[in-house]
Design an enzyme around this catalytic site. Structure first.
Site, PDB file in Angstrom:
ATOM      1  N   LYS A 173      42.348  16.608  51.790  1.00 36.73           N
ATOM      2  CA  LYS A 173      40.929  16.674  52.174  1.00 36.73           C
ATOM      3  C   LYS A 173      40.043  16.324  50.974  1.00 36.73           C
ATOM      4  CE  LYS A 173      36.983  18.161  53.916  1.00 36.73           C
ATOM      5  NZ  LYS A 173      36.220  17.516  54.952  1.00 36.73           N
ATOM      6  N   LYS A 242      32.583  -9.297  33.298  1.00 33.54           N
ATOM      7  CA  LYS A 242      31.443 -10.225  33.167  1.00 33.54           C
ATOM      8  C   LYS A 242      30.557 -10.140  34.414  1.00 33.54           C
ATOM      9  CE  LYS A 242      32.023 -14.250  34.571  1.00 33.54           C
ATOM     10  NZ  LYS A 242      31.778 -15.089  35.757  1.00 33.54           N
TER      11      LYS A 242
HETATM   12  P1  NAD Z   1      28.836  27.327  58.394  1.00 33.92           P
HETATM   13  O1  NAD Z   1      28.213  27.963  57.190  1.00 33.92           O
HETATM   14  O2  NAD Z   1      27.949  26.716  59.415  1.00 33.92           O
HETATM   15  O3  NAD Z   1      29.771  28.384  59.134  1.00 33.92           O
HETATM   16  C1  NAD Z   1      30.541  29.337  58.458  1.00 33.92           C
HETATM   17  C2  NAD Z   1      30.568  30.586  59.301  1.00 33.92           C
HETATM   18  O4  NAD Z   1      31.407  31.557  58.650  1.00 33.92           O
HETATM   19  C3  NAD Z   1      29.181  31.243  59.445  1.00 33.92           C
HETATM   20  O5  NAD Z   1      28.888  31.425  60.816  1.00 33.92           O
HETATM   21  C4  NAD Z   1      29.325  32.576  58.712  1.00 33.92           C
HETATM   22  O6  NAD Z   1      28.584  33.633  59.321  1.00 33.92           O
HETATM   23  C5  NAD Z   1      30.812  32.824  58.838  1.00 33.92           C
HETATM   24  N1  NAD Z   1      31.335  33.742  57.829  1.00 33.92           N
HETATM   25  C6  NAD Z   1      31.112  33.753  56.496  1.00 33.92           C
HETATM   26  N2  NAD Z   1      31.790  34.767  55.928  1.00 33.92           N
HETATM   27  C7  NAD Z   1      32.461  35.400  56.918  1.00 33.92           C
HETATM   28  C8  NAD Z   1      33.326  36.519  56.965  1.00 33.92           C
HETATM   29  N3  NAD Z   1      33.642  37.199  55.854  1.00 33.92           N
HETATM   30  N4  NAD Z   1      33.834  36.894  58.159  1.00 33.92           N
HETATM   31  C9  NAD Z   1      33.546  36.226  59.292  1.00 33.92           C
HETATM   32  N5  NAD Z   1      32.710  35.158  59.322  1.00 33.92           N
HETATM   33  C10 NAD Z   1      32.172  34.761  58.143  1.00 33.92           C
HETATM   34  O7  NAD Z   1      29.872  26.255  57.818  1.00 33.92           O
HETATM   35  P2  NAD Z   1      30.511  24.994  58.605  1.00 33.92           P
HETATM   36  O8  NAD Z   1      29.613  23.814  58.473  1.00 33.92           O
HETATM   37  O9  NAD Z   1      30.980  25.431  59.927  1.00 33.92           O
HETATM   38  O10 NAD Z   1      31.750  24.679  57.644  1.00 33.92           O
HETATM   39  C11 NAD Z   1      32.929  25.488  57.646  1.00 33.92           C
HETATM   40  C12 NAD Z   1      33.939  24.828  56.722  1.00 33.92           C
HETATM   41  O11 NAD Z   1      34.228  23.515  57.208  1.00 33.92           O
HETATM   42  C13 NAD Z   1      33.435  24.669  55.298  1.00 33.92           C
HETATM   43  O12 NAD Z   1      34.481  24.916  54.391  1.00 33.92           O
HETATM   44  C14 NAD Z   1      32.981  23.221  55.257  1.00 33.92           C
HETATM   45  O13 NAD Z   1      33.048  22.678  53.940  1.00 33.92           O
HETATM   46  C15 NAD Z   1      33.962  22.559  56.198  1.00 33.92           C
HETATM   47  N6  NAD Z   1      33.476  21.336  56.870  1.00 33.92           N
HETATM   48  C16 NAD Z   1      32.216  21.245  57.349  1.00 33.92           C
HETATM   49  C17 NAD Z   1      31.798  20.075  57.993  1.00 33.92           C
HETATM   50  C18 NAD Z   1      30.394  19.935  58.531  1.00 33.92           C
HETATM   51  O14 NAD Z   1      29.999  18.803  58.871  1.00 33.92           O
HETATM   52  N7  NAD Z   1      29.624  20.995  58.672  1.00 33.92           N
HETATM   53  C19 NAD Z   1      32.690  18.997  58.155  1.00 33.92           C
HETATM   54  C20 NAD Z   1      33.999  19.127  57.683  1.00 33.92           C
HETATM   55  C21 NAD Z   1      34.381  20.301  57.046  1.00 33.92           C
END
Ligand code: NAD
Length: 291
Positions: A173, A242
């Site tokens: 990733k 270049k």
């Molecule tokens: P987000 O912040 O929207 O969602 C994360 C969720 O986790 C939130 O709802 C939060 O309340 C919850 N959370 C945090 N701590 C917690 C805990 N201790 N217990 C239970 N729930 C908890 O993030 P996202 O955009 O959904 O991204 C999630 C992962 O996926 C990240 O690692 C991100 O880098 C990856 N990602 C995101 C995208 C994107 O486009 N958003 C794309 C690919 C990968």
């Protein structure tokens, strides 16, 4: 069908959990911080809300985490009242968050001590792909066990790629994101250079989609040369240097700073001083490897 526990129903987690339910699985979820709209959306589909990790972990065979970062995943697994302290440890954990590969390896080792099998399975692509169930999912973990989770992953993604042992999904990733994120800046610089110098951007894009610029070195130049251990000169590094300098100078005349270009210029210049100047430009793969 297995019972699924899903932790973290944020931007990505909500549509991913929805797709799991829509494909007929029973799904419980836990996210104490998310807004009530998301909770209600999942409940309306048939998801079962849980208010603690203890509740969530009962009667589940697979738990998926989709959390912001590695510390969140560690907290859920090993924090006070974390998953390893619950009665039911007879589940497989699939962490789909994007986290440091070393964290994935550490979490796997600690879970293994509690006889819990883990996979790192981060996702690529956009929120719309999470909604459509067409994510790319990169999986690290035991290959035999992988067969048992593939069907579940297929509810969320159209491309499920087994990458190797634990940590390999997270590594892949980050490798993929490094290239696409760095290329984004190079693309922005390049198309601004076209714009500022009066070149039609649409024409430039169509043209560059036929060259290494748009087709990519992995597609075009590396397979024909350096991957065949052939670095005899086709296009020499000195000529590339270049041309790169021509672009940097030309851009500065349009008040455009090519930062990616300047970083590349330094590396070509270093290589040129170390006997790479007359080698094929794909030999930069070897120069970087041996640096
Ligand atoms: P987000 O912040 O929207 O969602 C994360 C969720 O986790 C939130 O709802 C939060 O309340 C919850 N959370 C945090 N701590 C917690 C805990 N201790 N217990 C239970 N729930 C908890 O993030 P996202 O955009 O959904 O991204 C999630 C992962 O996926 C990240 O690692 C991100 O880098 C990856 N990602 C995101 C995208 C994107 O486009 N958003 C794309 C690919 C990968």
């Amino acid at each position: 069908m297995k019972n699924i526990g899903f932790i973290g129903i944020g931007t990505m987690g909500l549509p991913m959990a929805s797709n799991i339910i829509n494909k007929g699985y029973s799904l419980s979820f836990y996210d104490p911080f998310v807004n009530s709209d998301s909770v209600n959306a999942l409940k309306n589909l048939g998801g079962i809300e849980k208010t603690s990790l203890s509740e969530l972990s009962q009667n589940v065979e697979i738990i998926i985490t989709m959390l912001p970062n590695g510390d969140n995943v560690k907290e859920v697994c090993f924090g006070k009242n974390g998953l390893i302290y619950q009665d039911n440890k007879n589940f497989v954990l699939i962490d789909m968050s994007t986290i440091n590969p070393n964290d994935s390896i550490f979490i796997n080792e600690e879970l293994n001590k509690n006889n819990i099998i883990m996979f790192d399975a981060p996702v690529a692509r956009l929120v719309q792909n999470a909604i459509d169930g067409t994510l790319l999912i990169m999986v690290g973990g035991n290959k035999d066990e992988f067969k048992n989770i593939k069907n579940l992953l297929e509810t969320m993604g159209s491309d499920i790629v087994y990458c190797g042992e634990n940590g390999s999904g997270s590594k892949m990733k980050i490798i993929n994101n490094y290239m696409s994120i760095a290329l984004n800046i190079l693309t922005a610089e390049t198309l601004n250079l076209a714009d500022k110098s009066g070149i039609d951007k649409k024409m430039a894009i169509e043209l560059m989609l036929t060259t290494a610029a748009g087709k990519g070195h992995m597609n075009l130049t590396y397979p024909a040369k350096v991957f065949k251990d052939d670095v005899s000169p086709g296009f020499k590094n000195n000529l590339a240097l270049k041309d790169l300098r021509l672009a940097i100078q030309f851009a500065s005349e349009q008040n455009l700073d090519l930062n990616m270009g300047k970083a590349a210029e330094k590396i070509y210049d270093d290589a040129s001083k170390k006997q790479y100047g007359d080698l094929d430009w794909t030999s930069m793969f070897n120069f970087i490897k041996n640096k």
